[in-house]
Design a protein around this motif. Structure first.
Motif, PDB file in Angstrom:
ATOM      1  N   TYR A 175       0.810  -1.142  -0.124  1.00 20.17           N
ATOM      2  CA  TYR A 175       0.055  -0.032   0.083  1.00 20.17           C
ATOM      3  C   TYR A 175       0.748   1.348   0.130  1.00 20.17           C
ATOM      4  O   TYR A 175       0.634   2.145  -0.724  1.00 20.17           O
ATOM      5  CB  TYR A 175      -0.969  -0.058   1.371  1.00 20.17           C
ATOM      6  N   ASP A 176       1.853   1.270   0.798  1.00 17.95           N
ATOM      7  CA  ASP A 176       2.966   2.355   1.007  1.00 17.95           C
ATOM      8  C   ASP A 176       3.475   2.828  -0.329  1.00 17.95           C
ATOM      9  O   ASP A 176       3.486   3.762  -0.845  1.00 17.95           O
ATOM     10  CB  ASP A 176       3.939   2.152   2.068  1.00 17.95           C
ATOM     11  N   ASN A 177       3.977   1.773  -1.243  1.00 15.34           N
ATOM     12  CA  ASN A 177       4.404   1.873  -2.498  1.00 15.34           C
ATOM     13  C   ASN A 177       3.591   2.448  -3.451  1.00 15.34           C
ATOM     14  O   ASN A 177       3.783   3.347  -4.220  1.00 15.34           O
ATOM     15  CB  ASN A 177       5.196   0.606  -2.781  1.00 15.34           C
ATOM     16  N   LYS A 178       2.321   1.985  -3.567  1.00 18.23           N
ATOM     17  CA  LYS A 178       1.310   2.456  -4.531  1.00 18.23           C
ATOM     18  C   LYS A 178       0.828   3.691  -4.228  1.00 18.23           C
ATOM     19  O   LYS A 178       0.648   4.350  -5.241  1.00 18.23           O
ATOM     20  CB  LYS A 178       0.087   1.292  -4.455  1.00 18.23           C
ATOM     21  N   VAL A 179       0.703   4.158  -2.861  1.00 18.98           N
ATOM     22  CA  VAL A 179       0.250   5.341  -2.483  1.00 18.98           C
ATOM     23  C   VAL A 179       1.386   6.525  -2.650  1.00 18.98           C
ATOM     24  O   VAL A 179       1.298   7.685  -3.474  1.00 18.98           O
ATOM     25  CB  VAL A 179      -0.147   5.571  -1.020  1.00 18.98           C
ATOM     26  N   ALA A 180       2.541   6.093  -2.772  1.00 22.01           N
ATOM     27  CA  ALA A 180       3.791   6.937  -2.765  1.00 22.01           C
ATOM     28  C   ALA A 180       3.986   7.374  -4.169  1.00 22.01           C
ATOM     29  O   ALA A 180       4.578   8.329  -4.616  1.00 22.01           O
ATOM     30  CB  ALA A 180       5.146   6.581  -2.071  1.00 22.01           C
ATOM     31  N   TYR A 181       4.048   6.326  -4.934  1.00 20.65           N
ATOM     32  CA  TYR A 181       4.393   6.391  -6.304  1.00 20.65           C
ATOM     33  C   TYR A 181       3.151   6.038  -7.370  1.00 20.65           C
ATOM     34  O   TYR A 181       2.645   4.874  -7.264  1.00 20.65           O
ATOM     35  CB  TYR A 181       5.452   5.358  -6.767  1.00 20.65           C
ATOM     36  N   SER A 182       2.621   6.904  -7.930  1.00 22.70           N
ATOM     37  CA  SER A 182       1.417   6.439  -8.887  1.00 22.70           C
ATOM     38  C   SER A 182       1.983   5.944  -9.958  1.00 22.70           C
ATOM     39  O   SER A 182       3.132   6.127 -10.680  1.00 22.70           O
ATOM     40  CB  SER A 182       0.852   7.933  -9.398  1.00 22.70           C
ATOM     41  N   THR A 183       1.053   5.043 -10.910  1.00 20.81           N
ATOM     42  CA  THR A 183       1.426   4.357 -11.884  1.00 20.81           C
ATOM     43  C   THR A 183       0.773   5.096 -13.170  1.00 20.81           C
ATOM     44  O   THR A 183      -0.308   5.172 -13.464  1.00 20.81           O
ATOM     45  CB  THR A 183       0.938   2.771 -11.890  1.00 20.81           C
ATOM     46  N   VAL A 184       1.961   5.288 -14.301  1.00 20.71           N
ATOM     47  CA  VAL A 184       1.380   5.871 -15.562  1.00 20.71           C
ATOM     48  C   VAL A 184       1.735   4.749 -16.764  1.00 20.71           C
ATOM     49  O   VAL A 184       3.071   4.603 -16.857  1.00 20.71           O
ATOM     50  CB  VAL A 184       2.213   7.191 -15.698  1.00 20.71           C
ATOM     51  N   THR A 185       0.771   4.364 -17.239  1.00 20.05           N
ATOM     52  CA  THR A 185       1.100   3.444 -18.656  1.00 20.05           C
ATOM     53  C   THR A 185       0.883   4.067 -19.845  1.00 20.05           C
ATOM     54  O   THR A 185      -0.077   4.688 -19.914  1.00 20.05           O
ATOM     55  CB  THR A 185       0.195   2.126 -18.486  1.00 20.05           C
ATOM     56  N   LEU A 186       2.052   4.268 -20.368  1.00 21.11           N
ATOM     57  CA  LEU A 186       1.871   5.040 -21.714  1.00 21.11           C
ATOM     58  C   LEU A 186       2.005   3.935 -22.997  1.00 21.11           C
ATOM     59  O   LEU A 186       2.927   3.354 -23.009  1.00 21.11           O
ATOM     60  CB  LEU A 186       3.260   5.731 -21.954  1.00 21.11           C
ATOM     61  N   SER A 187       1.226   4.235 -23.739  1.00 23.98           N
ATOM     62  CA  SER A 187       1.188   3.256 -25.036  1.00 23.98           C
ATOM     63  C   SER A 187       1.495   4.512 -26.323  1.00 23.98           C
ATOM     64  O   SER A 187       0.664   5.244 -26.421  1.00 23.98           O
ATOM     65  CB  SER A 187      -0.458   2.708 -25.329  1.00 23.98           C
ATOM     66  N   ILE A 188       2.583   4.226 -26.932  1.00 25.58           N
ATOM     67  CA  ILE A 188       3.102   5.017 -27.823  1.00 25.58           C
ATOM     68  C   ILE A 188       3.335   4.650 -29.230  1.00 25.58           C
ATOM     69  O   ILE A 188       3.622   3.326 -29.261  1.00 25.58           O
ATOM     70  CB  ILE A 188       4.664   5.553 -27.441  1.00 25.58           C
ATOM     71  N   GLN A 189       2.761   5.164 -30.187  1.00 22.76           N
ATOM     72  CA  GLN A 189       2.560   4.840 -31.491  1.00 22.76           C
ATOM     73  C   GLN A 189       3.123   5.635 -32.339  1.00 22.76           C
ATOM     74  O   GLN A 189       2.666   6.943 -32.340  1.00 22.76           O
ATOM     75  CB  GLN A 189       1.076   4.420 -32.058  1.00 22.76           C
TER      76      GLN A 189
END
Length: 356
Positions: free
Chosen positions: A247-261
């Protein structure tokens, strides 16, 4: 034998009492502040030392130092802020701020983007991730540079960005790429987090009491019963500690998924409703662009495949020449062949040729 049964009953009773106290996170926190000897807090490392499951907690030290209150008031501070975060009450502006600061919010982003400068965009994104103090969790790039107008390179980057800076990173992506799809989701895990903390506190209290009983026991059977329960408690503490660290890791660091074409032409992203004239203009522009691209692609294809066309042209020409030569020979042979002779088989004179 009776002594062992009594000890087993005592252990079961202690476990039942502690499980009942774990039903409320508030009760667990009150119990943890009744005695300094019963306080074994969970820290950011969450590691178990193997000799009593002692955890180091620095979670509320900053709040305690800033408040400058007594130990009792300091112990109540996290409890009130946690209750505020869960019930949503706003008794005062100070309490509301404390509740917001203790909320456990997990933010997740997904962005589908296009670019005409694939390598440049990848370099900028990696540089921005490092500058913000984040890291790349996974990265995949496939394909090669586009041929003609068809994009063949594709990339996917899963970046972990500090939550306080993730909005700036998303804005950077918006400025340097054409975003065709963007999704954001949030998850509040404050309740799960506090419940897990309450279970940890309850297990540690039970652990200390079992250690106290273990020191008084001298029979092997009783010691084995206590050790078995202590082993289960250590296992549960490790699991709950891992869950808190997740939980601490997920809260401290947001996840950004980039699909680049990579594309030759960016997809237009309209922010307002198009009129009929605008639609006609865009349609004609798209048609002319497709025609232009079609002629260019045909010309490039023709030039690239010209050697093959020449080879096939020579083969076809040879076949045609040979075929025509054979046809001419066949016709000449038929023209020089003698006419067929008609034989009279006793027919009347009127049927014979003249002069015969």
């Amino acid at each position: 034998m009776k002594r062992r049964k009594k000890l087993s009953v005592a252990v079961v009773m202690i476990a039942l009492v502690l499980v009942m106290t774990a039903c409320s996170a508030k009760s667990a926190y009150d119990m943890s502040t009744t005695s300094s000897s019963e306080k074994a807090d969970y820290g950011t490392s969450g590691e178990y030392d193997g000799n009593g499951a002692q955890y180091t907690d620095t979670k509320y030290e900053g709040v305690r130092e800033g408040a400058g209150e007594t130990n009792t008031e300091e112990a109540k501070a996290p409890q009130s802020s946690s209750d505020s975060a869960l019930t949503g009450t706003n008794s005062s502006s100070t309490g509301n701020t404390a509740a917001q600061s203790n909320e456990k919010i997990i933010r997740t982003f997904y962005m589908d983007v296009e670019t005409q400068e694939f390598d440049t965009l990848i370099t900028k994104l990696n540089s921005e991730i490092n500058r913000l103090g984040g890291y790349v969790e996974s990265s995949e790039i496939s394909g090669r540079s586009y041929s003609y107008s068809y994009a063949t390179r594709y990339g996917e980057i899963v970046a972990r960005i500090p939550s306080a800076k993730v909005d700036g990173f998303v804005n950077t992506v918006d400025k340097n790429a054409n975003v065709v799809n963007k999704q954001e989701s949030t998850e509040n895990v404050s309740l799960q987090y506090i419940e897990t903390e309450g279970r940890i506190e309850t297990l540690k209290i039970e652990q200390e009491r079992l250690y106290a009983l273990l020191e008084k026991e001298d029979t092997l059977d009783d010691i084995l019963v206590l050790e078995n329960r202590l082993s289960e408690i250590r296992y549960e503490l490790q699991n709950y500690g891992s869950q808190l660290r997740y939980y601490d890791n997920k809260v401290a660091y947001s996840t950004v998924t980039l699909s680049i074409q990579e594309v030759a032409k960016l997809t237009p992203v309209s922010e307002q409703k198009e009129t009929v004239g605008t639609r006609i203009q865009n349609g004609l522009s798209e048609t002319l662009y497709n025609l232009s691209e079609g002629f260019q692609n045909f010309f490039v294809w023709f030039v690239v495949n010209l050697p093959y066309l020449l080879i096939w042209g020579v083969i076809i020409a040879v076949i045609v020449i040979i075929a025509r030569s054979r046809i001419k020979k066949y016709k000449a042979k038929r023209s020089t062949a003698p006419a067929p002779i008609i034989v009279n088989n006793g027919q009347s004179g009127s049927d014979t040729p003249d002069g015969q």
